[in-house]
Design a protein around this motif. Sequence first.
Motif, PDB file in Angstrom:
ATOM      1  N   PRO A  84       0.820  -1.225   0.000  1.00 14.25           N
ATOM      2  CA  PRO A  84       0.000   0.000   0.000  1.00 14.25           C
ATOM      3  C   PRO A  84       0.847   1.265   0.000  1.00 14.25           C
ATOM      4  O   PRO A  84       1.871   1.356   0.671  1.00 14.25           O
ATOM      5  CB  PRO A  84      -0.798  -0.126   1.301  1.00 14.25           C
ATOM      6  CG  PRO A  84      -0.826  -1.571   1.612  1.00 14.25           C
ATOM      7  CD  PRO A  84       0.480  -2.127   1.111  1.00 14.25           C
ATOM      8  N   LEU A  85       0.419   2.223  -0.798  1.00 16.55           N
ATOM      9  CA  LEU A  85       1.057   3.528  -0.859  1.00 16.55           C
ATOM     10  C   LEU A  85       0.171   4.531  -0.133  1.00 16.55           C
ATOM     11  O   LEU A  85      -1.060   4.465  -0.226  1.00 16.55           O
ATOM     12  CB  LEU A  85       1.255   3.961  -2.317  1.00 16.55           C
ATOM     13  CG  LEU A  85       2.101   3.022  -3.176  1.00 16.55           C
ATOM     14  CD1 LEU A  85       2.047   3.453  -4.631  1.00 16.55           C
ATOM     15  CD2 LEU A  85       3.541   3.004  -2.697  1.00 16.55           C
ATOM     16  N   THR A  86       0.764   5.456   0.563  1.00 16.27           N
ATOM     17  CA  THR A  86      -0.032   6.420   1.323  1.00 16.27           C
ATOM     18  C   THR A  86      -0.201   7.743   0.592  1.00 16.27           C
ATOM     19  O   THR A  86      -0.990   8.578   0.988  1.00 16.27           O
ATOM     20  CB  THR A  86       0.615   6.687   2.688  1.00 16.27           C
ATOM     21  OG1 THR A  86       1.961   7.135   2.485  1.00 16.27           O
ATOM     22  CG2 THR A  86       0.643   5.413   3.527  1.00 16.27           C
ATOM     23  N   ALA A  87       0.523   7.930  -0.483  1.00 14.02           N
ATOM     24  CA  ALA A  87       0.438   9.201  -1.206  1.00 14.02           C
ATOM     25  C   ALA A  87      -0.648   9.149  -2.272  1.00 14.02           C
ATOM     26  O   ALA A  87      -1.078   8.080  -2.700  1.00 14.02           O
ATOM     27  CB  ALA A  87       1.776   9.512  -1.856  1.00 14.02           C
ATOM     28  N   ASN A  88      -1.088  10.327  -2.713  1.00 13.97           N
ATOM     29  CA  ASN A  88      -2.073  10.421  -3.798  1.00 13.97           C
ATOM     30  C   ASN A  88      -1.414  10.451  -5.169  1.00 13.97           C
ATOM     31  O   ASN A  88      -2.098  10.466  -6.174  1.00 13.97           O
ATOM     32  CB  ASN A  88      -2.919  11.689  -3.644  1.00 13.97           C
ATOM     33  CG  ASN A  88      -3.959  11.557  -2.566  1.00 13.97           C
ATOM     34  OD1 ASN A  88      -4.011  10.543  -1.883  1.00 13.97           O
ATOM     35  ND2 ASN A  88      -4.772  12.575  -2.400  1.00 13.97           N
ATOM     36  N   LEU A  89      -0.087  10.503  -5.198  1.00 13.82           N
ATOM     37  CA  LEU A  89       0.653  10.584  -6.461  1.00 13.82           C
ATOM     38  C   LEU A  89       0.216  11.785  -7.289  1.00 13.82           C
ATOM     39  O   LEU A  89       0.059  11.722  -8.500  1.00 13.82           O
ATOM     40  CB  LEU A  89       0.492   9.289  -7.276  1.00 13.82           C
ATOM     41  CG  LEU A  89       1.024   8.021  -6.625  1.00 13.82           C
ATOM     42  CD1 LEU A  89       0.806   6.837  -7.546  1.00 13.82           C
ATOM     43  CD2 LEU A  89       2.499   8.153  -6.274  1.00 13.82           C
ATOM     44  N   GLY A  90      -0.034  12.895  -6.612  1.00 14.85           N
ATOM     45  CA  GLY A  90      -0.371  14.129  -7.321  1.00 14.85           C
ATOM     46  C   GLY A  90      -1.783  14.181  -7.849  1.00 14.85           C
ATOM     47  O   GLY A  90      -2.029  14.735  -8.920  1.00 14.85           O
ATOM     48  N   THR A  91      -2.753  13.616  -7.115  1.00 17.05           N
ATOM     49  CA  THR A  91      -4.145  13.639  -7.546  1.00 17.05           C
ATOM     50  C   THR A  91      -4.628  15.081  -7.723  1.00 17.05           C
ATOM     51  O   THR A  91      -4.375  15.935  -6.880  1.00 17.05           O
ATOM     52  CB  THR A  91      -5.033  12.923  -6.520  1.00 17.05           C
ATOM     53  OG1 THR A  91      -4.630  11.563  -6.444  1.00 17.05           O
ATOM     54  CG2 THR A  91      -6.493  12.990  -6.927  1.00 17.05           C
ATOM     55  N   VAL A  92      -5.327  15.336  -8.828  1.00 18.87           N
ATOM     56  CA  VAL A  92      -5.854  16.675  -9.105  1.00 18.87           C
ATOM     57  C   VAL A  92      -7.361  16.600  -9.292  1.00 18.87           C
ATOM     58  O   VAL A  92      -7.920  15.545  -9.628  1.00 18.87           O
ATOM     59  CB  VAL A  92      -5.191  17.285 -10.361  1.00 18.87           C
ATOM     60  CG1 VAL A  92      -3.706  17.479 -10.155  1.00 18.87           C
ATOM     61  CG2 VAL A  92      -5.448  16.404 -11.579  1.00 18.87           C
ATOM     62  N   LEU A  93      -8.031  17.712  -9.059  1.00 20.41           N
ATOM     63  CA  LEU A  93      -9.463  17.810  -9.251  1.00 20.41           C
ATOM     64  C   LEU A  93      -9.746  18.375 -10.625  1.00 20.41           C
ATOM     65  O   LEU A  93      -9.029  19.264 -11.104  1.00 20.41           O
ATOM     66  CB  LEU A  93     -10.085  18.718  -8.181  1.00 20.41           C
ATOM     67  CG  LEU A  93      -9.810  18.366  -6.717  1.00 20.41           C
ATOM     68  CD1 LEU A  93     -10.445  19.409  -5.802  1.00 20.41           C
ATOM     69  CD2 LEU A  93     -10.346  16.983  -6.388  1.00 20.41           C
ATOM     70  N   GLY A  94     -10.815  17.884 -11.278  1.00 20.36           N
ATOM     71  CA  GLY A  94     -11.152  18.461 -12.570  1.00 20.36           C
ATOM     72  C   GLY A  94     -12.319  17.759 -13.242  1.00 20.36           C
ATOM     73  O   GLY A  94     -12.612  16.603 -12.947  1.00 20.36           O
TER      74      GLY A  94
END
Length: 560
Positions: free
Chosen positions: A424-434
């Motif tokens: 499991p990774l805890t980061a969003n890997l740069g998730t953006v809204l759009g």
Amino acid sequence: MANREDFSHALLLFCSLGIFFLQTEAAVKMYQFNIQLRNVSRLCHAKPIVTVNGMFPGPTVYAREGDRVLVNVTNYAQYNMSIHWHGLKQYRNGWADGPAYITQCPIKTGNSYVYDINITGQRGTLWWHAHIFWLRATVYGAIVIMPKQRTPFPFPQPDREDNILLGEWWNNDVEEVVRQGNKLGLPPNMSDAHTINGKPGPLFPCSEKHTFVMEVEQRKTYLLRIVNAALNDELFFAIAGHNLTVVEIDAVYTKPFTTHAILIAPGQTTNVLVQANQVPSRYFMAARAFMDAPLSIDNKTAAAILQYKGIPNTVVPILPQLPAPNDTAFALSYNAKLRSLNSPQFPANVPLKVDRHLFYTAGLGMNSCPTCLNGTRLTASLNNITFVMPQVGLLQAHYFSIKGVFTTDFPDRPPLAFNYTSAPLTANLGTVLGTRLSKIAFNSTVELVLQDTNLLTVESHPFHLHGYNFFVVGTGVGNFNTSKDPAKFNLVDPPERNTVGVPTGGWTAIRFRADNPGVWFMHCHLELHTSWGLKTAFVVENGKGADQSILPPPKDLPSC
């Protein structure tokens, strides 16, 4: 059950939101009914819920292949409302598809809208449901499309047909449950019960009067039209002592096979034949959640009773042997048995040449939320993009070239490749809204690989594509291998569906021909995930032919 030949002549009433139609060979006539709050008693107390014609589940829509169906919806509930006709292709007519803010603005309280639907080239079991907020918890019902006159089923004619709608029940207002979860930044509370035809069955307290009973006669054959209308659970379904012969999925005929249980994801339908060939008695039908991810398991079992004629109600029913809640092996084995019928009359027209290759990663994440009690909020994304719902219908914005509502730069692949299903990774890997969509050329062929990821956790995702069926040409556990896995694709008789489950920690590959112009929603059918942003849409361009463009919008299209 009405005779099959009477369906196209029957008056079909629909909606306490407000829906109806009368279908005859000569004409289509319209009547008005309403969406309202009604008190419905389940489990230990009654509460007001949004219903269609005062019914939970709502009434079944019966039609025949080739029919035109008019459904007039008048909304008297306190919520804005829209109805989606799940699995109906709505060729050139996204205005009748129903998802709020995608193909229409919702129907406001006190207003009406007529869904004008032509049923072309489809027959079988589909369903309808609310497509705004979590209101499909109580606003849903079956759609039964009979074949054309004098066209038999491609399997033994049943003696009777029955609808089995699997769902969930909350003892509190489901919208309030969602609001409470959002305040905390956590998932809302699980449902209080699973249901079969709106009833939890005798395994729950205070439910003696709330059990669905289906009476059968020995040596007769029954066609069960099964719908999973649950918001958030894939379900196993079985009948004690009786085998199920699968003959159709998502209104597409399959190569028949026999099984002791089925797996059905939210949004999917499955038709099975059941032979009443056991010792006359009472047998439980049961449904229980499947969850093989490291998450809390909702292990509530809904039960109904299959009762042979003449057997008294005092006989204690026999329980079926359902797969274990985390039985991944059964789930994978069951889905591997699904094959299109692929007969001369019902061919599997699988695209063999692919014009556009897409690769979408589905993942969960956690964003900062200063207003949430926990300071964070769970989110979901496709290719690291969390979808933001617009305030104008996307189809309307596309048709009238309204600027600033959406962009068409959704990436064909995730911006960052990584080991998708490792620890499991805890980061969003740069998730953006759009509000970012993907533009697809008319009549082009598309291959889409949906890949689960271990961002926070792996989990199954049942994806539904509006406006289309697609072929499930491959599936697997782990990361999709672009050099090895395509060689194992089934391009002869893969299952044809409108909703497919991406396995936990795995991938699924689908193919379809983009021959239906418009804006078509694609989303996870777990309401929890889609509300977190696990969704997008395709803008399919018009073709050059006279009948290859989006139809003009109806005059009563709701405004935002």
